[in-house]
Design a protein around this motif. Structure first.
Motif, mmCIF file in Angstrom:
data_model
loop_
_atom_site.group_PDB
_atom_site.id
_atom_site.type_symbol
_atom_site.label_atom_id
_atom_site.label_comp_id
_atom_site.label_asym_id
_atom_site.label_seq_id
_atom_site.Cartn_x
_atom_site.Cartn_y
_atom_site.Cartn_z
ATOM 1 N N LEU A 156 11.369 -22.485 2.156
ATOM 2 C CA LEU A 156 11.140 -21.455 1.148
ATOM 3 C C LEU A 156 11.984 -20.212 1.394
ATOM 4 N N MET A 157 12.534 -20.128 2.592
ATOM 5 C CA MET A 157 13.303 -18.943 2.950
ATOM 6 C C MET A 157 14.385 -18.691 1.902
ATOM 7 N N PHE A 158 15.079 -19.744 1.592
ATOM 8 C CA PHE A 158 16.082 -19.641 0.530
ATOM 9 C C PHE A 158 15.908 -20.810 -0.415
ATOM 10 N N TRP A 174 8.559 -11.623 8.295
ATOM 11 C CA TRP A 174 8.603 -12.934 7.638
ATOM 12 C C TRP A 174 8.433 -14.035 8.672
ATOM 13 N N PHE A 175 7.497 -14.924 8.371
ATOM 14 C CA PHE A 175 7.089 -15.991 9.288
ATOM 15 C C PHE A 175 7.424 -17.327 8.640
ATOM 16 N N HIS A 176 8.289 -18.089 9.276
ATOM 17 C CA HIS A 176 8.678 -19.385 8.684
ATOM 18 C C HIS A 176 8.393 -20.532 9.648
ATOM 19 N N VAL A 177 7.744 -21.546 9.129
ATOM 20 C CA VAL A 177 7.360 -22.714 9.921
ATOM 21 C C VAL A 177 8.395 -23.814 9.679
ATOM 22 N N ARG A 178 8.871 -24.379 10.768
ATOM 23 C CA ARG A 178 9.885 -25.439 10.617
ATOM 24 C C ARG A 178 9.276 -26.714 10.042
ATOM 25 N N PHE A 179 10.135 -27.464 9.459
ATOM 26 C CA PHE A 179 9.727 -28.735 8.884
ATOM 27 C C PHE A 179 9.270 -29.712 9.956
ATOM 28 N N GLU A 215 13.953 -15.233 -0.711
ATOM 29 C CA GLU A 215 15.058 -14.308 -0.991
ATOM 30 C C GLU A 215 14.905 -13.734 -2.406
ATOM 31 N N ASN A 216 14.516 -14.584 -3.325
ATOM 32 C CA ASN A 216 14.347 -14.136 -4.712
ATOM 33 C C ASN A 216 13.130 -13.236 -4.855
ATOM 34 N N GLU A 217 12.084 -13.551 -4.105
ATOM 35 C CA GLU A 217 10.910 -12.667 -4.131
ATOM 36 C C GLU A 217 11.292 -11.267 -3.676
ATOM 37 N N ILE A 218 12.073 -11.217 -2.611
ATOM 38 C CA ILE A 218 12.497 -9.908 -2.101
ATOM 39 C C ILE A 218 13.311 -9.181 -3.161
ATOM 40 N N LYS A 242 20.207 -14.624 5.729
ATOM 41 C CA LYS A 242 21.520 -14.315 6.318
ATOM 42 C C LYS A 242 22.627 -15.052 5.583
ATOM 43 N N LYS A 243 22.476 -15.118 4.299
ATOM 44 C CA LYS A 243 23.506 -15.785 3.526
ATOM 45 C C LYS A 243 24.412 -14.753 2.873
ATOM 46 N N ASP A 244 25.630 -15.118 2.792
ATOM 47 C CA ASP A 244 26.634 -14.260 2.197
ATOM 48 C C ASP A 244 26.935 -14.808 0.805
#
Length: 492
Positions: free
Chosen positions: A232-234, A256-261, A238-241, A158-160
């Motif tokens: 890894l999300m950004f 997409w499944f993201h685990v928090r730190f 994002e680059n993989e996509i 969700k980055k612009d």
RNA sequence: GGCGCGGUACCCAAGUGGUAAGGGAGAGGUCUGCAAAACCUUUAUGCGUCGGUUCGAUUCCGACCCGCGCCUCCA
């Protein structure tokens, strides 16, 4: 049961089901093998393991692919510092990583793929992108992805792009690019440095390229789920996509499944903070693998987890309670039959357990459902009101719980033993908890002999002598428990 | 500066518009030669602060305070 899971891409809870109606195809970013894994890494791998185990419990077959990044800047740097080729440097850390996963009872993915074994696939991907004018080569031989060719960039995090330009720190490096945000697909390397001679020139892959190439190699151009740590999300995911969808024109991963730190003592783990722990560190301090597993799984994956030694102790006690109850159930001599109220309670616990997992993997609630049953089971046992069918229903639910959490079945001795061996082989014995070494110094037969000696003293009502022996063993980390069925002992 | 998350008992932590799961620890009890272990009971009129909406808010809205993460290699 259908698993409802938060999807970073859609920004909402989505049902997770195989698109092809048969096998759920998932890709999880694996480790870069340049060092031993730390507990932060393992939180993510453990949560992914919990995800796949939950899918199994819900009857969904899984094809799980995980990469091993065995070439990157840090590997090249560390291997050079050690004076050995990377092909000799990475296998040892790859093996250590796999050993650690086994210690933590993490199921092996169906496919483990190494980056260096998939150079042709990556080169092909770059060529596809170049053909679509989404990749370009600079004079120095590097290949970049042309961000301006992919309008969807930023849809995951969700980055612009416009917003990012100001304020954010934009990395400036020595390479020439059309735009500062274009990312490297392929890095040119001179002869003598790690690289591959390919149709797109001599070089080595950029970090993001391998995941796209290998995910598509083993799961197809479009697949069900992609997992990784939140960091890894950004930009990584994002680059993989960007590179995958530009090359194929198809949706890359649906979910997409993201685990928090995790935090350690309230701070992000880092070597300079002195709060950086590998799995081996913890095992050598005397914490059990199962306790580490439970501690890292008990906080739901979308919440920050503050890792502490108190938390490990808590998990240790919680597991003891579960194991004791399971053993008590198995050993009990019960009349046959069933109590309707008990059967209903077990059914309710099962329902809560499954619903908690189905609700975005709410492990805290799933755990609570099991402990609620444990309490009721103990009460029934104390009152001699548990019957065989009640017991079987409880054991069945404990089995299902353990098929996901994997902490009741006791496999703790081997990881600890292996960690001590490793410390011995690497000259790190001084970091091993003294009780571990002490307990290791007595054989089981020697311990049994000491216990027999104490039993004799007890029969002679020489309690002073008996207590002395018990204290001596305790000092070596060996704890005795007298029971009706004789003396039990365990290493601390 | 942009994006996002969280503040619930001594600690960890779930949760809901109708009055607070679970675990650990502590305390009491049962058992025991004594311990240990095990089991049972027990521990928040309260859910960061202040307002608002509501018959009713911890749960919804707003403001504020505090903590944390991402935006850069990173699980």
């Amino acid at each position: 049961m259908i698993l409802r899971l938060f999807n970073t891409l859609s920004g909402q809870m989505d049902d997770l089901l195989p698109a092809d109606g048969a096998v759920l195809r998932m890709y999880a970013c694996g480790p870069t093998v340049y060092d031993y894994g730390h507990i932060g890494n393992f939180r993510t791998f453990l949560q992914v393991d919990l995800l796949r185990r939950t899918l199994h419990l819900f009857g969904v077959p899984v094809r799980h692919v995980m990469n091993i990044t065995d070439v990157d800047d840090k590997i090249i740097r560390n291997a050079a510092a050690a004076g050995i080729p990377i092909a000799d440097y990475t296998p040892r850390f790859e093996q250590a990583f796999l050993d650690d996963l086994q210690s933590l009872a993490v199921q092996r993915p169906e496919v483990l793929s190494r980056a260096t074994a998939h150079i042709p696939q990556m080169v092909h991907l770059v060529q596809q992108l170049a053909a679509r004018n989404a990749a370009y080569r600079t004079d120095d031989g590097n290949w970049y992805f042309r961000l301006s060719s992919f309008p969807d960039y930023g849809k995951l995090s969700k980055k612009d792009l416009e917003g990012m330009a100001d304020g954010a720190r934009v990395d400036v490096d020595e390479y020439e690019r059309d735009s500062a945000r274009d990312f490297a697909l392929w890095k040119a390397t001179p002869a003598g440095e790690t690289g591959w001679d390919t149709p797109i020139g001599r070089g080595r892959p950029g970090w993001h390229l391998e995941c796209s190439a290998m995910a598509m190699e083993y799961l197809g151009e479009s697949f069900d789920l992609h997992a990784g740590g939140e960091d890894l999300m950004f930009p990584h995911h994002e680059n993989e996509i960007a590179q995958s969808e530009s090359a194929t024109g198809k949706l890359f991963a649906r979910h997409w499944f993201h685990v928090r730190f995790l935090l350690v003592n309230g701070r992000k783990m880092s070597k300079s903070e002195g709060n950086f722990f590998t799995l081996r560190d913890l095992l050598l301090r005397g914490y059990k693998a199962s306790a580490i597993r439970l501690a890292l799984l008990s906080v739901p994956y979308r919440h920050q987890l503050n890792f502490t030694f108190d938390g490990l102790l808590e998990a240790t006690s919680a597991i003891d309670r579960l194991r004791t109850f399971a053993a008590r159930l198995r050993a009990a001599q019960l009349p046959s039959g069933s109590m309707p109220a008990t059967m209903a309670a077990v059914a309710a616990a099962r329902q809560s357990f499954l619903e908690a997992l189905a609700n975005d993997l709410n492990t805290a609630e799933a755990r609570a459902a099991i402990f609620e049953m444990v309490r009721q089971g103990n009460i029934a046992l104390d009152a001699d009101q548990l019957l065989t069918e009640d017991r079987d229903a409880m054991l069945h639910l404990l089995d299902d719980f353990d098929s996901v959490f994997a902490v009741i079945a006791d496999h703790d001795a081997e990881p600890t033993r292996a960690a001590i061996e490793w410390a011995r082989a690497n000259g790190q014995l001084d970091s091993v908890a003294p009780e571990l070494i002490a307990a290791d110094s007595l054989t089981d037969a020697e311990i049994d002999a000491r216990i027999e000696e104490r039993n004799l003293a007890r029969r002679q009502r020489n309690f002073r002598r008996a207590d002395q022996i018990r204290d001596e063993l305790a000092a070596l980390g060996i704890l005795l428990e007298d029971s009706r069925d004789g003396v039990r002992w365990k290493r601390r």
